[in-house]
Design a protein around this motif. Structure first.
Motif, PDB file in Angstrom:
ATOM      1  N   MET A   1       0.828  -1.205   0.000  1.00 43.15           N
ATOM      2  CA  MET A   1       0.000   0.000   0.000  1.00 43.15           C
ATOM      3  C   MET A   1       0.866   1.261   0.000  1.00 43.15           C
ATOM      4  O   MET A   1       0.542   2.239  -0.689  1.00 43.15           O
ATOM      5  CB  MET A   1      -0.901  -0.012   1.236  1.00 43.15           C
ATOM      6  N   ILE A   2       1.947   1.223   0.770  1.00 41.94           N
ATOM      7  CA  ILE A   2       2.827   2.399   0.859  1.00 41.94           C
ATOM      8  C   ILE A   2       3.444   2.685  -0.518  1.00 41.94           C
ATOM      9  O   ILE A   2       3.435   3.823  -0.998  1.00 41.94           O
ATOM     10  CB  ILE A   2       3.922   2.178   1.932  1.00 41.94           C
ATOM     11  N   ILE A   3       3.944   1.629  -1.177  1.00 40.58           N
ATOM     12  CA  ILE A   3       4.544   1.803  -2.516  1.00 40.58           C
ATOM     13  C   ILE A   3       3.457   2.135  -3.535  1.00 40.58           C
ATOM     14  O   ILE A   3       3.614   3.020  -4.377  1.00 40.58           O
ATOM     15  CB  ILE A   3       5.322   0.526  -2.924  1.00 40.58           C
ATOM     16  N   GLY A   4       2.310   1.437  -3.433  1.00 40.19           N
ATOM     17  CA  GLY A   4       1.202   1.659  -4.369  1.00 40.19           C
ATOM     18  C   GLY A   4       0.690   3.084  -4.347  1.00 40.19           C
ATOM     19  O   GLY A   4       0.226   3.608  -5.366  1.00 40.19           O
ATOM     20  N   SER A   5       0.796   3.740  -3.177  1.00 36.39           N
ATOM     21  CA  SER A   5       0.258   5.106  -3.044  1.00 36.39           C
ATOM     22  C   SER A   5       0.915   6.074  -4.031  1.00 36.39           C
ATOM     23  O   SER A   5       0.294   7.036  -4.481  1.00 36.39           O
ATOM     24  CB  SER A   5       0.450   5.618  -1.614  1.00 36.39           C
ATOM     25  N   PHE A   6       2.189   5.812  -4.401  1.00 37.74           N
ATOM     26  CA  PHE A   6       2.898   6.741  -5.291  1.00 37.74           C
ATOM     27  C   PHE A   6       2.438   6.625  -6.746  1.00 37.74           C
ATOM     28  O   PHE A   6       2.801   7.440  -7.588  1.00 37.74           O
ATOM     29  CB  PHE A   6       4.415   6.532  -5.159  1.00 37.74           C
ATOM     30  N   PHE A   7       1.639   5.574  -7.026  1.00 35.19           N
ATOM     31  CA  PHE A   7       1.112   5.405  -8.386  1.00 35.19           C
ATOM     32  C   PHE A   7      -0.349   5.839  -8.482  1.00 35.19           C
ATOM     33  O   PHE A   7      -0.992   5.642  -9.509  1.00 35.19           O
ATOM     34  CB  PHE A   7       1.256   3.935  -8.822  1.00 35.19           C
ATOM     35  N   MET A   8      -0.872   6.447  -7.390  1.00 33.92           N
ATOM     36  CA  MET A   8      -2.296   6.808  -7.375  1.00 33.92           C
ATOM     37  C   MET A   8      -2.686   7.833  -8.439  1.00 33.92           C
ATOM     38  O   MET A   8      -3.786   7.754  -8.986  1.00 33.92           O
ATOM     39  CB  MET A   8      -2.708   7.307  -5.985  1.00 33.92           C
ATOM     40  N   PRO A   9      -1.813   8.805  -8.805  1.00 33.40           N
ATOM     41  CA  PRO A   9      -2.218   9.717  -9.886  1.00 33.40           C
ATOM     42  C   PRO A   9      -2.546   8.962 -11.185  1.00 33.40           C
ATOM     43  O   PRO A   9      -3.440   9.351 -11.926  1.00 33.40           O
ATOM     44  CB  PRO A   9      -1.006  10.630 -10.059  1.00 33.40           C
ATOM     45  N   TYR A  10      -1.819   7.848 -11.451  1.00 34.91           N
ATOM     46  CA  TYR A  10      -2.109   7.036 -12.649  1.00 34.91           C
ATOM     47  C   TYR A  10      -3.387   6.227 -12.435  1.00 34.91           C
ATOM     48  O   TYR A  10      -4.210   6.068 -13.340  1.00 34.91           O
ATOM     49  CB  TYR A  10      -0.934   6.097 -12.954  1.00 34.91           C
ATOM     50  N   ILE A  11      -3.534   5.694 -11.216  1.00 31.88           N
ATOM     51  CA  ILE A  11      -4.715   4.881 -10.895  1.00 31.88           C
ATOM     52  C   ILE A  11      -5.976   5.744 -10.969  1.00 31.88           C
ATOM     53  O   ILE A  11      -7.034   5.282 -11.397  1.00 31.88           O
ATOM     54  CB  ILE A  11      -4.547   4.223  -9.502  1.00 31.88           C
ATOM     55  N   ARG A  12      -5.868   7.037 -10.591  1.00 32.67           N
ATOM     56  CA  ARG A  12      -7.022   7.950 -10.613  1.00 32.67           C
ATOM     57  C   ARG A  12      -7.640   8.014 -12.011  1.00 32.67           C
ATOM     58  O   ARG A  12      -8.857   8.133 -12.162  1.00 32.67           O
ATOM     59  CB  ARG A  12      -6.585   9.351 -10.146  1.00 32.67           C
ATOM     60  N   LYS A  13      -6.788   7.915 -13.054  1.00 30.97           N
ATOM     61  CA  LYS A  13      -7.286   8.003 -14.430  1.00 30.97           C
ATOM     62  C   LYS A  13      -8.176   6.811 -14.796  1.00 30.97           C
ATOM     63  O   LYS A  13      -8.896   6.856 -15.787  1.00 30.97           O
ATOM     64  CB  LYS A  13      -6.108   8.104 -15.397  1.00 30.97           C
ATOM     65  N   LEU A  14      -8.077   5.736 -14.015  1.00 32.04           N
ATOM     66  CA  LEU A  14      -8.903   4.554 -14.283  1.00 32.04           C
ATOM     67  C   LEU A  14     -10.318   4.707 -13.723  1.00 32.04           C
ATOM     68  O   LEU A  14     -11.133   3.799 -13.844  1.00 32.04           O
ATOM     69  CB  LEU A  14      -8.249   3.302 -13.661  1.00 32.04           C
ATOM     70  N   PHE A  15     -10.599   5.848 -13.064  1.00 33.33           N
ATOM     71  CA  PHE A  15     -11.899   6.044 -12.405  1.00 33.33           C
ATOM     72  C   PHE A  15     -12.688   7.198 -13.039  1.00 33.33           C
ATOM     73  O   PHE A  15     -12.905   8.221 -12.402  1.00 33.33           O
ATOM     74  CB  PHE A  15     -11.694   6.330 -10.908  1.00 33.33           C
TER      75      PHE A  15
END
Length: 435
Positions: free
Chosen positions: A118-132
């Motif tokens: 989760m800690i590492i995954g958090s840094f990819f959230m701007p990319y993940i946001r585009k999936l929503f």
């Protein structure tokens, strides 16, 4: 959902009112926060003092992480009114480890290592946001509300299906009484009466239940007055299979928390950016690591409290940070938590049914703003249909391998993953159908 918020994210209501509004969030979250450690303690047949350790630590760390999530420290925290608590997503993995030779030490060690996902995954959230996009967000928000309804219904009926007193007329009357008070205050109440509708409704129900002799104070009488949770009370062990199981649960929680944060943005009228999601998920992961060190199970954001915000129009992050203070105090003074736990389930159910239904209404309103096309209709229908299938009939997964039960055990996760995948693979409609 309230289009006109009584208090927006940055507003600071007077302290007395803030305390009452914070108590409202506390009542909504407390049952969920202590449920996970109680389930793990009971199923693993831990000694009473060990279960109490799990519960106290859960309350204390929930409070600390809620404060950080609301107020923010540097890049950590979403800075929105988000209550954090122990998550049921981790229960299956935790019990599997607990029954192995590693016991509770294995649960804590696997939780600690898994939190890195989760800690590492958090840094990819701007990319993940585009999936929503809105069609996915609206579907996820609606699925969150729908998956919580069975919980509210069981509270409303006063227990679990099969219990002797399940859905007795007295329980249904009590829950309906609380529901009517909450609806009346939200619709016609002014100022504090509207903002604190849930806590006033529950307090009224509690007083009536007290007069009827429904309230048991056994837990209060047996609770310690003051207790400090012990770091590494159970020790740490690092089973490889347990770490893999916990890591999968953390991946699922990233999807679930993202959905909750998007629903929170809708409730608080805030545009959720990748930066918001990164801060929120980072706080979630670091909070779960702290939870493992302090001897309790991992965390996620609580969807129940989004219902409180939607219903009351109180979106102040300062109010929810105060909820964090109350939760931390409940962890240090177990007698306080025991008093809250003495609230009869139908009293919780009357308010809970309304709160969770408001999340569904928010999802419907979000979906109302998207183009009406065959593609969007398919995404919504398949995601919600399959999510509800798992929510209403969890036995559906009983004969599948453990891995699949682990990943697909939550209707929110199934609905969210399907919405994400279908949005990526279904071709765009050239001409939206107008209905």
């Amino acid at each position: 959902m309230n289009n006109n918020l009584l208090y927006s994210v940055e507003d600071k209501p007077p302290f007395g009112l803030s305390l009452l509004l914070a108590a409202q969030h506390l009542l909504a979250a407390l049952g969920g926060i202590i449920a996970v450690p109680l389930v793990i303690g009971n199923v693993l047949k831990l000694p009473t003092e060990d279960t109490i350790t799990l519960v106290n630590a859960a309350l204390l760390i929930s409070g600390v992480v809620t404060i950080i999530q609301c107020r923010g420290i540097g890049p950590i925290g979403i800075r929105l009114p988000s209550v954090m608590g122990t998550s049921f997503t981790f229960v299956a993995a935790a019990l599997a480890i607990g029954f192995s030779e590693y016991g509770v030490a294995g649960i804590m060690g696997a939780s600690l290592v898994g939190s890195l996902v989760m800690i590492i995954g958090s840094f990819f959230m701007p990319y993940i946001r585009k999936l929503f996009p809105p069609v996915v967000t609206g579907t996820v928000v609606m699925m969150i509300g729908l998956s919580l309804i069975p919980v509210a219904v069981d509270w409303f009926a006063g227990g679990q299906v099969g219990d002797e007193n399940y859905a007795t007329p007295e329980n249904l009357l009590m829950a309906t009484f609380v529901l009517v008070i909450v609806v009346t205050l939200v619709q016609w109440g002014k100022g504090i009466f509207s903002a604190a509708a849930i806590v006033i409704g529950m307090m009224t129900g509690y007083v009536v239940a007290l007069c009827l002799g429904w309230v048991s104070f056994d837990g209060v009488n047996n609770a310690q007055t003051f207790a400090v949770p012990q770091p590494l009370h159970f020790g740490l062990a690092f089973p490889i299979s347990g770490i893999i199981g916990m890591s999968i649960a953390y991946l699922v929680t990233i999807v679930e928390s993202s959905g909750n944060f998007l629903a929170l943005g809708n409730a608080t009228q805030t545009e959720i950016t990748g930066k918001h999601l990164r801060g929120g998920v980072l706080c979630d992961g670091l909070g779960s690591a702290l939870a493992a060190i302090m001897s309790t199970t991992p965390f996620s954001s609580f969807s129940q409290n989004i219902g409180v915000i939607s219903l009351t129009g109180v979106a102040s992050r300062h109010v929810v940070a105060l909820t964090g203070v109350l939760l931390a105090l409940a962890g240090l003074f177990p007698v306080f938590g025991a008093l809250i736990v003495s609230i009869p389930l139908p009293v919780l159910g009357g308010a809970g049914l309304m709160m969770f239904a408001m999340i569904i209404a928010a999802g419907i309103q979000m979906l109302d703003n998207i183009p009406r096309s065959k593609r969007n209709g398919l995404i919504i229908a398949i995601s919600i249909g399959c999510g509800l299938a798992v929510t209403t009939r969890p036995e559906l997964l009983d004969k599948l391998p453990h891995f699949f039960k682990e990943v697909l055990g939550s209707g929110i996760t199934v609905g969210s993953l399907l919405a994400l995948i279908l949005n990526l693979i279904l071709p765009e409609d050239k001409i939206p159908e107008n209905h």
